[in-house]
Every structure is written in C-alpha cells, then in structure tokens.
Design an enzyme around this catalytic site. Sequence first.
Site, short mmCIF file in Angstrom:
data_model
loop_
_atom_site.label_atom_id
_atom_site.label_comp_id
_atom_site.label_asym_id
_atom_site.label_seq_id
_atom_site.Cartn_x
_atom_site.Cartn_y
_atom_site.Cartn_z
N GLU A 113 -40.69 -24.91 4.98
CA GLU A 113 -39.62 -24.58 4.03
C GLU A 113 -39.83 -25.34 2.73
OE1 GLU A 113 -37.39 -22.67 3.24
OE2 GLU A 113 -35.90 -22.26 4.76
N ASP A 114 -39.44 -24.73 1.63
CA ASP A 114 -39.48 -25.45 0.35
C ASP A 114 -38.34 -26.47 0.28
OD1 ASP A 114 -37.85 -23.17 0.42
OD2 ASP A 114 -37.74 -23.04 -1.75
N ASP A 132 -30.87 -27.51 2.30
CA ASP A 132 -29.64 -27.91 1.61
C ASP A 132 -28.52 -27.98 2.66
OD1 ASP A 132 -27.56 -28.39 -0.10
OD2 ASP A 132 -27.84 -26.60 -1.32
N PHE A 152 -28.91 -28.52 -8.94
CA PHE A 152 -29.63 -27.27 -8.67
C PHE A 152 -31.04 -27.40 -9.23
CE2 PHE A 152 -30.94 -22.90 -9.11
CZ PHE A 152 -30.43 -22.32 -7.97
N ARG A 197 -39.85 -19.80 -10.39
CA ARG A 197 -40.63 -20.15 -9.19
C ARG A 197 -42.02 -20.64 -9.57
NH1 ARG A 197 -37.88 -18.06 -4.62
NH2 ARG A 197 -36.80 -16.10 -4.99
C1 PRP Z 1 -33.59 -21.17 -0.20
C2 PRP Z 1 -34.73 -21.98 0.34
C3 PRP Z 1 -34.40 -22.15 1.80
C4 PRP Z 1 -32.89 -22.10 1.82
C5 PRP Z 1 -32.36 -23.48 2.08
O1 PRP Z 1 -33.83 -19.82 0.06
O2 PRP Z 1 -35.95 -21.35 0.14
O3 PRP Z 1 -34.93 -21.09 2.58
O4 PRP Z 1 -32.46 -21.63 0.54
O5 PRP Z 1 -30.97 -23.53 1.93
P1 PRP Z 1 -29.94 -23.96 3.09
O6 PRP Z 1 -30.48 -25.18 3.76
O7 PRP Z 1 -28.68 -24.24 2.29
O8 PRP Z 1 -29.78 -22.81 4.03
P2 PRP Z 1 -33.06 -18.61 -0.67
O9 PRP Z 1 -32.01 -18.07 0.24
O10 PRP Z 1 -32.61 -19.04 -2.04
O11 PRP Z 1 -34.19 -17.50 -0.80
P3 PRP Z 1 -35.61 -17.62 -1.53
O12 PRP Z 1 -36.46 -18.59 -0.72
O13 PRP Z 1 -36.13 -16.23 -1.49
O14 PRP Z 1 -35.39 -18.13 -2.94
#
Ligand code: PRP
Length: 192
Positions: free
Chosen positions: A110-111, A114, A163, A176
Amino acid sequence: MNTAESYEGSILRELFGADEIARAIERLAGAIVRDYRNQPLTLVGVLKGALYVTADLARAISALADGPSEIAIDYLCVSSYGNASRSSGEVRLLKDIGETVAGSNIVIVEDIIDNGLTLQYLRALLGERNPASLRACVLFDKPYHRTAEVPVEYVGLRVPDVFVVGYGLDYQELFRNLPYLAQLRPEVFTDG
Ligand code: PRP
C-alpha cells in the site's frame, strides 16, 4: 491544472523527497528479504496509489542478495476516497487480482494507511483465500485517525496529519506523478 507551473503553485511544501522515499523503500525491502529468504513471494499492489511503490519495492528486493526464491507481482484496485479528500468509509473492489492466492506468501503493498479500512478489507478478502502467509507493507503511515486497528508488518515513513499527494497519491487524480510526497495548499481543495 495540468502544467508543471500550476502543479508547483499547488504545492505548499515537500514532506519527503525522492531520495528519502528511495531509502525508506530500501529499508522495507531489507526487512522483507530477511523474512522471505529462499521462499516464493507475491507482492499484491493496491491501485492506484501503490503503482510506484510496488514497482520500486520489487526492484529493491531483487537488488538484495539472499532474498525470495521468486517474486510475482499482481495488482488489485480498490477505492474508498473517490474524488474526495476524505474517505467515504466504504471500500469498493474495482478490480481483483488475476492469480490464485492459496498456498502463496502474500505481501499487500500500500502507498498509505489512514483510517485503516482499506487494509482491513484487503486482509479479510485475501485471508479467506488460504494464503500460506499474509502480511502488509505500507510506505506512508498516517496513524492519527485509525478506525480499524489492522496489523502492518512493514511500515515506511510516518507522515504528518495533512492531506498528502505525490509518489502515487492523488487529489482528484492529479499529482500522482510527482516523485516526492507533498502537502497541497489549502486553497486547492474544492470539496470542503
Ligand atoms: C488510498 C490509498 C489506500 C487508502 C488508504 O486509496 O491508496 O489504498 O486510500 O486509506 P484508509 O487507510 O483510510 O482506508 P484511494 O481510495 O484514495 O484510491 P487510489 O489508491 O486509487 O487513489
């Protein structure tokens, strides 16, 4: 807002530069290599945000000696944020991985984590498919608003409670491609 100039004008400050991110990924790769020596490993990158970290992590692992016997890379795609700057709290699987999980050593990549709901959802989803092992690797940790206390075996860099965009993370699908992690100017946000 698609020129380099307007991108730069949207950035309030850089939080982690490309070099610092690369060093963090090397540390994560080192820990993974120690745990999966001579074992097959499958990295499951979570699109879209983890597109860069998954690729860079895989290469960092390959660059180290005595690592996994083989590395497979797969991707799935989930979304909880949509185009907003706050999580909807509902995780949706937009695209599943292509390969079977049963009997494999899986590391979810995961990137960012949160509130933790995305990783909690993915650990449950992949965990019920009988992997040999299941762990998670997260490059950026935002520990301030966890609603799901989900385990993360490999953690990279703690980010402040703002953010963030860049290195795979977006705001309304932009930013990105930035090679660094950055905080946006507050006036950029149009969704409150
Ligand atoms: C982001 C990120 C994680 C997730 C983490 O994805 O890449 O997958 O949020 O957040 P959390 O711990 O609060 O669940 P996003 O839904 O923005 O989609 P993306 O990766 O396509 O930008």
